[in-house]
Design a protein around this motif. Structure first.
Motif, PDB file in Angstrom:
ATOM      1  N   MET A  24       1.383   4.611  32.118  1.00 12.46           N
ATOM      2  CA  MET A  24       0.573   3.723  31.284  1.00 12.46           C
ATOM      3  C   MET A  24       1.248   3.478  29.933  1.00 12.46           C
ATOM      4  O   MET A  24       1.235   2.354  29.412  1.00 12.46           O
ATOM      5  N   SER A  25       1.861   4.520  29.360  1.00 16.44           N
ATOM      6  CA  SER A  25       2.547   4.357  28.077  1.00 16.44           C
ATOM      7  C   SER A  25       3.757   3.447  28.213  1.00 16.44           C
ATOM      8  O   SER A  25       4.013   2.599  27.346  1.00 16.44           O
ATOM      9  N   LEU A  26       4.518   3.612  29.305  1.00 17.46           N
ATOM     10  CA  LEU A  26       5.669   2.736  29.527  1.00 17.46           C
ATOM     11  C   LEU A  26       5.225   1.287  29.690  1.00 17.46           C
ATOM     12  O   LEU A  26       5.851   0.365  29.149  1.00 17.46           O
ATOM     13  N   MET A  27       4.146   1.073  30.426  1.00 21.44           N
ATOM     14  CA  MET A  27       3.630  -0.278  30.595  1.00 21.44           C
ATOM     15  C   MET A  27       3.151  -0.846  29.267  1.00 21.44           C
ATOM     16  O   MET A  27       3.341  -2.037  28.984  1.00 21.44           O
ATOM     17  N   THR A  28       2.540  -0.004  28.444  1.00 21.44           N
ATOM     18  CA  THR A  28       2.092  -0.460  27.127  1.00 21.44           C
ATOM     19  C   THR A  28       3.278  -0.848  26.253  1.00 21.44           C
ATOM     20  O   THR A  28       3.208  -1.815  25.479  1.00 21.44           O
ATOM     21  N   ARG A  84       4.146   8.449  24.365  1.00 21.74           N
ATOM     22  CA  ARG A  84       5.055   8.922  25.414  1.00 21.74           C
ATOM     23  C   ARG A  84       5.711  10.239  25.011  1.00 21.74           C
ATOM     24  O   ARG A  84       5.945  11.113  25.848  1.00 21.74           O
ATOM     25  N   TRP A  85       6.012  10.400  23.729  1.00 26.64           N
ATOM     26  CA  TRP A  85       6.607  11.639  23.241  1.00 26.64           C
ATOM     27  C   TRP A  85       5.585  12.777  23.245  1.00 26.64           C
ATOM     28  O   TRP A  85       5.895  13.917  23.580  1.00 26.64           O
ATOM     29  N   LEU A  86       4.351  12.459  22.878  1.00 25.75           N
ATOM     30  CA  LEU A  86       3.322  13.492  22.770  1.00 25.75           C
ATOM     31  C   LEU A  86       2.793  13.948  24.128  1.00 25.75           C
ATOM     32  O   LEU A  86       2.332  15.084  24.262  1.00 25.75           O
TER      33      LEU A  86
END
Length: 480
Positions: A208-212, A341-343
């Motif tokens: 989801m983060s990559l898509m965001t 994504r890091w967290l």
């Protein structure tokens, strides 16, 4: 049955042999751990572009061997760059449609002989169309598969985009934008459902983060591109680019996506829809996630709808400068996605939801003060907006994972329930923001200030809604 290549046949043959051996009662496995690892790697066969285990439109399922191959395929898809990028572009098509058309609003007023308030409704009407289209798209994707539904939805999107590009009347343009929103709804629903099909927990949050992050490119570059198109041609140019982008995305779907869901059309559509709704609202975790997800979008859509009037009308910036200023909000979403994504590898999903809510409340509290003063320097107003966007990029992916996690079998309808309610309130925020806009800072930011405060209140009421938030692990899903 689609044709299976020789290599794929050998892999499936080994899979059947392994499954047959393991199924014999009373026999103890003679394989060492290393040999089991080799057997496991046999199952994790990743087909090349020319070699597919089954046809790209056919989901694998049924037998234990089929399910093993399906898990292998889903693991491959979860790490495929082209697959993830295409999902991100599907998510971004709605933001592109909204943000690319924003700079055309002032020029559209004179060209179509309408008012600024009426022209600004192209944002809210599009969001309303997305609200109407998501439930049918989710049900269709559960019944007939993800790919057929996305083809139908994007085809409708492209057709309506062409009508909007040639419209000579504001009413025709608004009608085309409504239909365009219905088509775009399938892209939003299916991209989330596909993530739930192939991943869960932190893996799903990572996707989801990559898509965001990909989605973020739209608000970063689209207003600037739209402003340049309007400046060098006319207000129709952004709408032509939107139609061309829809065509390009259809080709990307055809080339890069795979079917990830086994269709189930055994029940009557209304009965299946009713069952899916009951299943969704029977899970308190899904209800809690839904409540967090639906309020915040109304705030940022209200500011997006009047951002051109705020920047150009109140503070006196040019259209070109507006594109650059709006890009700052997009960069805030990108920064939030990168941070999330890091967290996500260091903290759990619930902790990141807490962080997102805290940042949204920090932004909305300042906006309450600005609304009360009805006066503030532009840097303060826009920094609060950017902080809100930054927090959205952390809150939305993790809360979506919480809401969808208990519902793997109805991921399409569950995603559409979330998307529909989000877009109903988002469209309401955009339309209400355009209607109440009167040239004052107070009326520009009051909706965002209110929705941020409400989001924080919902989070504080969590003990009354759900006693425990739990995410399924991959091993547990495999057993199920």
């Amino acid at each position: 049955m689609p044709a299976i290549s020789a290599d794929a046949g050998r892999i499936i043959g080994r899979c059947h042999a392994n499954c047959g051996a393991s199924a014999r009662p009373g026999r103890r496995s003679r394989h060492t751990r290393s040999r089991q690892a080799r057997r496991h790697s046999d199952l994790e066969y990743f087909p090349s572009a020319r070699t597919r285990v089954l046809d790209r439109n056919t989901a694998i399922g049924g037998t234990a061997c089929g399910r093993a191959n399906q898990r292998s395929l889903k693991t491959h898809l979860a790490h495929s760059r082209r697959f993830i990028i295409t999902l991100g572009l599907l998510t971004a098509i709605a933001a592109l449609t909204v943000d690319l058309s924003l700079p055309a609003i002032p020029a559209m007023v004179d060209a179509l002989n309408t008012s600024l308030s009426h022209a600004q409704q192209i944002v809210g009407i599009f969001m309303l169309g997305m609200s109407v289209g998501q439930i049918p798209s989710g049900l269709a994707s559960d019944r007939f598969g993800r790919l057929p539904t996305i083809y139908a939805g994007m085809g409708l999107f492209v057709t309506a985009a062409c009508v909007a590009a040639i419209a000579n009347d504001i009413e025709v343009l608004l009608a085309a934008r409504f239909v365009q929103g219905i088509g775009a709804a399938s892209a939003i629903v299916i991209s989330r459902a596909v993530v739930r099909d192939i991943a869960t927990g932190k893996d799903a949050a990572r996707l989801m983060s990559l898509m965001t992050m990909i989605f973020t490119a739209a608000p970063v570059i689209a207003p600037s591109i739209g402003a340049l198109l309007v400046a060098h041609w006319n207000w129709r140019a952004p709408f032509i680019v939107i139609a061309a982008s829809g065509f390009a995305l259809l080709f990307a779907v055809r080339s890069n996506l795979e079917e990830t869901h086994t269709p189930d059309a055994s029940q009557h559509p209304l009965r299946q829809l009713s069952f899916s709704f009951r299943e969704f609202f029977s899970h308190r975790q899904s209800v809690f996630g839904l409540l967090l997800l639906i309020v915040a979008p109304a705030g940022h859509m209200s500011v997006i709808a009047v951002s051109a009037a705020l920047t150009v009308g109140i503070y006196g910036y040019s259209i070109t400068q507006y594109g650059m200023i709006f890009a700052c909000a997009g960069l805030s979403i990108l920064a939030g996605s990168i941070t999330n994504r890091w967290l996500i590898v260091r903290y759990d999903v619930v902790q990141l939801v807490t962080l997102g809510v805290a940042l949204i409340f920090t932004s909305s509290a300042q906006l309450v003060i600005i609304a009360w003063l009805d006066s503030a320097p532009f840097w303060w107003v826009w920094s609060c907006v950017c902080l809100y966007m930054f927090a959205i990029a952390i809150l939305m992916p993790n809360t979506t994972v919480l809401a969808l996690d208990p519902l793997p079998r109805i991921a399409g309808v569950a995603s559409s329930i979330i998307g529909t309610t989000q877009n109903v309130l988002g469209a309401s925020g955009a339309i209400l923001g355009a209607l109440i806009y009167n040239g004052t800072i107070r009326n520009t930011v009051i909706i965002m200030a209110t929705t941020g405060t409400v989001t924080a209140c919902v989070f504080l009421l969590r003990p009354l809604i759900v006693s425990e938030l739990k995410l399924h692990q991959r091993e547990e899903l495999a057993r199920n």
